[in-house]
Scaffold this active site. Structure first.
Site: not given
Ligand code: SUG
Length: 419
Positions: A161, A229, A346
Site C-alpha cells: 500500500e 495503514h 493520506c
Molecule cells: O484505502 N478509503 C481509503 C483511505 C486511504 C487512506 N490512506 C492512507 N491512510 N494513507 C482506503 O481505505 C474508501 C473508499 C470508499 O469506500 O468508497 C477508501 O478507499
C-alpha cells in the site's frame, strides 16, 4: 538541490461514499452518505495552498479515468450492466490518497543515487487494486528524468500500500536516511494490507543499505482499532518519529534498533492514557504532515478533527507549550476526504528530489491552483448519492470533468495512454 515535495492527489469528480474498505472505520460509518466532490476537491486545493504558504514546494497527481472501463472489461463487464458493487469499485475516486500511490526511496538512500519509486499494487481492496496502471503511467511522466527509477508493482498476492506503510528519518532531506517499512500480520477482524514480503522486495529493488533499513510489524491492536495503514498511527520526518504508544507490535525492539542506527532520533510517543487509540484514529492525529519548515522548525499539518477532539488537542497544546520538537500546528479542513478515512497525510506522496528534474506539469503554484480551481468549480459534481451511481448523466459528467482538467494542465497523453 534536493528538497521534499508533497504531491497531492486531486480529489476526482466521482468522489463518493460507497463504504468499500472494511477496517477503515470512517469509510464504513459513512457508507451511503451523499458526498460533495466539488467541495472535496476544493478542500484539497486549500490544503495545497496552506502548504505553499508555509514555504513548501507542492506537486499534484491527477484523478484517474473513472469508471475504470478497462478494469471492467477484464471482468467482462460494461458499466451499464455491471452489478452495483462492481460499479462502485470501478467508480471510486480512491487514487486521491496519494500516500498509497507508491513507496519512494530518495537518492541519498540508494546504491545508485537515483530516487526509486515503486507503484503500490493495492491488491487487498478490489476498488483499489486497479489503480496501479494509471498511477504508474503518471509516475512515468512526472519522473521520467534519469534521476529517478520508476518500478512496476510487486506481484500479487503480496499486498503493498505504498508510502502509507513506509517512514524515512534523516538529519536533512538530502542526507542518507533510515527507511522503515511497517508491515501487518494480523488485524483482528480486519485485513493486514501490507505484506512483509512486499516490503522486503521493495527494499531490495530500491537498492537500500540493509544496515539502514528496518522492517517493523504494525500492532494487531492498531489494525483492529481501525489503523488500516501505519500512517494512521505514526509519521516520521527529519529526526522526529511521532507515534502512538500502541502503533507497533514490539516497540522497544524497534526503538532500540532505530537508536542504534540513528542516535540523534527524537521519538515522540503519545501515551494511550492521554490519547486513546480510538481518539487517535477518530481524529487522525498522526495522519498529519510532519514537515521541516524553511526556517528549520518542525510543523504538523493536521485535520480539523484533531482540534475538535479534546484529548488530542490538549496533548498537542501541551507539547507545543513544552520543549517538544513539533513547534507549529497548522489545521486544514479536508473533511470530505476524512469521511472516507483519508487525512492530510493520506492525500500526499512525499518525493525528495531536485524540482528541476520533475515534469513541470506536475508542480503547482498559486496561479496554477487558480486554474485548477476554475475547472473544479465549473465541472465537478456538487453531490453524489451512492444509490444513484448508475445514472448515465452522472458518468458523462465525471468523464468530461476529468478530461477538462487534463486539457487545462496540458497532460493529454493520460487520456488514452493505458494498455
Ligand atoms: O484505502 N478509503 C481509503 C483511505 C486511504 C487512506 N490512506 C492512507 N491512510 N494513507 C482506503 O481505505 C474508501 C473508499 C470508499 O469506500 O468508497 C477508501 O478507499
Amino acid at each position: 538541490m534536493l528538497v521534499e515535495i508533497n504531491f497531492d492527489g486531486i480529489v476526482g469528480p466521482s468522489h463518493n461514499y460507497a463504504g468499500l474498505s472494511p477496517g477503515n472505520l470512517a469509510a464504513t460509518r459513512n457508507r451511503g452518505q451523499v458526498s460533495h466532490p466539488r467541495a472535496a476537491a476544493l478542500q484539497g486545493l486549500a490544503k495545497m495552498r496552506a502548504n505553499l504558504a508555509l514555504g513548501l514546494p507542492q506537486g499534484i497527481l491527477l484523478p484517474h479515468a473513472r469508471p475504470d472501463h478497462r478494469w471492467l472489461a477484464q471482468l467482462s463487464l460494461r458499466y451499464e450492466q455491471a452489478p452495483p458493487h462492481s460499479q462502485a469499485q470501478a467508480l471510486s475516486a480512491s487514487p486521491m490518497w496519494a500516500a498509497n500511490a507508491a513507496t519512494v526511496s530518495p537518492g541519498p538512500d540508494t546504491a545508485d543515487g537515483r530516487c526509486h519509486l515503486s507503484v503500490a499494487n493495492l491488491v487487498t481492496m478490489p476498488h483499489r487494486s486497479h489503480e496501479w496502471p494509471e498511477t504508474l503511467a503518471q509516475l512515468r511522466l512526472a519522473f521520467a528524468d534519469p534521476a529517478f527509477a520508476v518500478h512496476g508493482p510487486v506481484p500479487a498476492p503480496f499486498g503493498d500500500e505504498g508510502a502509507a506503510n513506509h517512514m524515512r528519518l534523516a538529519g536533512t532531506h538530502d542526507a542518507p536516511g533510515v527507511e522503515i517499512f511497517v508491515y501487518g500480520i494480523a488485524g483482528g477482524p480486519f485485513p493486514a494490507r501490507q505484506h512483509p514480503d512486499a516490503s522486503a522486495a521493495i527494499a531490495r529493488r530500491h537498492l537500500l543499505d540493509p544496515a539502514r533499513t528496518l522492517f517493523v510489524q504494525q500492532s494487531e491492536a492498531a489494525i483492529a482499532a481501525g489503523a488500516f495503514h501505519n500512517d494512521v498511527v505514526a509519521v516520521a520526518n527529519g529526526r522526529v518519529l511521532f507515534a502512538h504508544e500502541h502503533a507497533f507490535a514490539d516497540k522497544e525492539r524497534f526503538y532500540d534498533r532505530l537508536r542504534a542506527i540513528m542516535p540523534e532520533v527524537e521519538i515522540v510517543e503519545v501515551p494511550a492514557e492521554q490519547v486513546s487509540l480510538a481518539d487517535a484514529i477518530a481524529s487522525y492525529l498522526f495522519n498529519a504532515q510532519l514537515v521541516s519548515l524553511p526556517g528549520g522548525e518542525t510543523g504538523l499539518v493536521l485535520p480539523g478533527e484533531a482540534r475538535d477532539t479534546p484529548a488530542v488537542w490538549n496533548w498537542l497544546q501541551a507539547h507545543v507549550a513544552g520543549n517538544g520538537p513539533i513547534r507549529r500546528l497548522e489545521v486544514v479542513d479536508v473533511r470530505e476526504s476524512m469521511a472516507n478515512g483519508g487525512g492530510p497525510a493520506c492525500l500526499r506522496l512525499r518525493v525528495v528530489a531536485d524540482p528541476a528534474t520533475i515534469d513541470p506539469r506536475f508542480l503547482v503554484d498559486h496561479a496554477k491552483l487558480d486554474r485548477i480551481a476554475a475547472v473544479i468549480e465549473a465541472q465537478w459534481p456538487d453531490a453524489i448519492d451512492p444509490a444513484a451511481i448508475a445514472d448515465p448523466a452522472l458518468i458523462a459528467r465525471v468523464e468530461t470533468a476529468r478530461h477538462a482538467l487534463l486539457e487545462t494542465l496540458g497532460i493529454v497523453e493520460l487520456i488514452d495512454s493505458l494498455p
